[in-house]
Design an enzyme around this catalytic site. Structure first.
Site: not given
Ligand code: ACO
Length: 434
Positions: A309, A367
């Site tokens: 998140h 979610d």
């Molecule tokens: N699975 C695996 N790796 C992940 C995930 C995941 N779900 N989420 C983040 N990461 C990793 C990224 O690859 C990154 O790794 P790195 O540091 O080695 O490059 C690190 O964690 C940070 O990721 P960011 O993309 O910078 O995190 P951000 O805060 O931008 O994204 C988000 C948040 C979009 C929710 C992301 O965690 C994601 O895509 N999750 C899956 C989709 C999801 O569940 N969305 C629902 C959000 S909640 C809502 O809307 C109610």
């Protein structure tokens, strides 16, 4: 805390005032930055940028705290209902019994949609995505109420109570009708005797020969789902609603834009993406181990959906609450051994002890479970994000109201760092190559 911070730029010192919120959140005010220095702040994704002051929702992602208008989400989940919470979010206070009654009456009166609206559904292909239909229908709803959608914030605010009730009530009718249209089923008119969630389930699932009577546990699970999604601070869709509202646009148009922003898999579409992920793991005969290993590759298309998140760097408090309710719902529906559920539990257990996820503070978000709950109560997958939109409506409405009521409000207009070509001369077609 100092009243100003000093920024040194090109041998010049700028004094920027600090701001502190009611929960001690700190910021410094850069509104004069470009004028005074020629610089702008660069913050792709806005992770470090406060775009507004808001009194609606407080989130502390590090501590796993979520409060609507000061009330902890845990207390609202235990004692309140979606409709009472919607009132709180939109109006700032819990309703008195008289206010609650009036709000219920307004919702009941406004549940049906204009009969000519039904023909609009026929203009969509039968398999049109329900989020596209929802957004289009919300926008067209405004056309039926021109006096409530004037694009003059002062006038639109005078009728706020009625407009908000129309949207909160009709969004569920529109959603249920889009499902019925997609299945070629006759529409079910809303009933005056049913509460909000039961009425929605009736409009979704009753048939001409058999009324759908919701189990109390199922109605309660839906109530909780909607309540937990009712607002979440300046997320992608809420920021979109505020951006659209900042141009002076009416509430119908602004919430329709919120639906579009919510549609994507990184936001509201994640609950659907979780189920798709679980299904594909199941189809490949994986118990989740291979998927967790692939999710650690860092590739965007391999992410563990329902994990991580932007704000929560701790367990999402909504996920905790919904997980608990999930087991009650399953028990009431007699679901004991669901292969997707088993995979989900294994994924969660594996990720919660894996250093990749722990070091990046990636925990299950709401979610991860909400898709499973929707699936258990019979909501089709392509409607999951629509359910989220119904839940998020009070938050969007409250944020629209804040923008519309702000006498000093300015249109949202971020800057950019241009990285395209420098000035060059027009090339006539015959000189452009083959
Ligand atoms: N699975 C695996 N790796 C992940 C995930 C995941 N779900 N989420 C983040 N990461 C990793 C990224 O690859 C990154 O790794 P790195 O540091 O080695 O490059 C690190 O964690 C940070 O990721 P960011 O993309 O910078 O995190 P951000 O805060 O931008 O994204 C988000 C948040 C979009 C929710 C992301 O965690 C994601 O895509 N999750 C899956 C989709 C999801 O569940 N969305 C629902 C959000 S909640 C809502 O809307 C109610």
């Amino acid at each position: 805390m100092p009243s100003h911070v000093t920024l040194k730029l090109d041998h010049k010192e700028l004094s920027l005032p600090t701001i502190v919120g009611t929960e001690g959140e700190k910021a410094f005010d850069i509104r004069s930055l470009r004028n005074d220095s020629g610089y702008i702040a660069y913050d792709e994704g806005f992770g470090n940028t406060g775009s507004c002051e808001s009194a609606v929702t407080f989130v502390d992602g590090e501590a796993g705290i979520l409060r609507y208008r000061g009330y902890p989400i845990e207390q609202l989940a235990e004692h309140s209902s979606f409709i009472e919470t919607a009132y709180l979010i939109m109006n700032g206070e819990l309703p008195t019994p008289a206010q609650r009654k009036r709000f219920s009456q307004l919702l009941t009166e406004n549940a049906p949609i204009h009969s000519t609206t039904e023909h609009l559904y026929e203009g969509f292909p039968w398999d049109a995505p329900p989020m596209a239909i929802l957004s289009a229908m919300l926008n067209s709803l405004g056309c039926y109420y021109p006096h409530l959608a004037t694009n003059d914030h002062q006038r639109d605010l005078e009728n706020f109570e009625e407009t908000a009730a129309i949207i909160i009530s009709k969004v569920r009718t529109i959603a249920a009708y889009s499902y019925r249209a997609s299945r070629g089923l006759p529409y079910n008119y809303p009933r005056r005797d049913l509460p909000y969630c039961e009425n929605f389930l009736h409009m979704m699932f009753s048939t001409p020969f058999e009324p759908y009577i919701a189990l109390p546990e199922v109605a309660q699970a839906l109530n909780l789902f909607l309540l937990l999604h009712a607002d979440h601070e300046q997320n992608c869709s809420t920021s979109t609603v505020r951006t659209v509202a900042s141009s002076g646009a009416n509430l119908f148009a602004s919430t329709a834009a919120g639906v579009c922003a919510l549609w994507g898999p990184l936001h509201g579409g994640a609950n659907m993406a979780v189920i798709e992920m679980l299904k594909s793991i199941h189809a490949e005969g994986d118990d989740g181990t291979k998927f967790v290993a692939a999710a650690k590759s860092g590739k965007a298309d391999k992410r563990l959906m329902g994990f991580g998140h932007r704000v929560y760097k701790h367990y999402d408090p909504r996920a905790k609450i919904i997980k608990e309710s999930f087991y009650n719902t399953l028990a009431s529906l007699g679901i004991k051994d669901d292969p997707l559920l088993n995979i989900a539990m294994r994924l969660e257990a594996a990720a919660l002890k894996d250093d990749y996820f722990l070091s990046r503070k990636l925990y299950p978000n709401v979610d991860f479970y909400s898709g499973l709950i929707m699936r258990a109560i019979g909501i089709p997958e392509n409607m999951f994000t629509v359910m989220f939109a119904i839940g998020r409506m009070p938050g969007w409405i409250a944020n629209w109201k804040e923008v519309a009521s702000n006498p000093k409000g300015r249109i949202y207009r971020p800057r950019q760092i241009y990285v395209g070509p420098n000035k060059r001369d027009y090339v006539p077609p015959h000189q452009r190559g083959a």
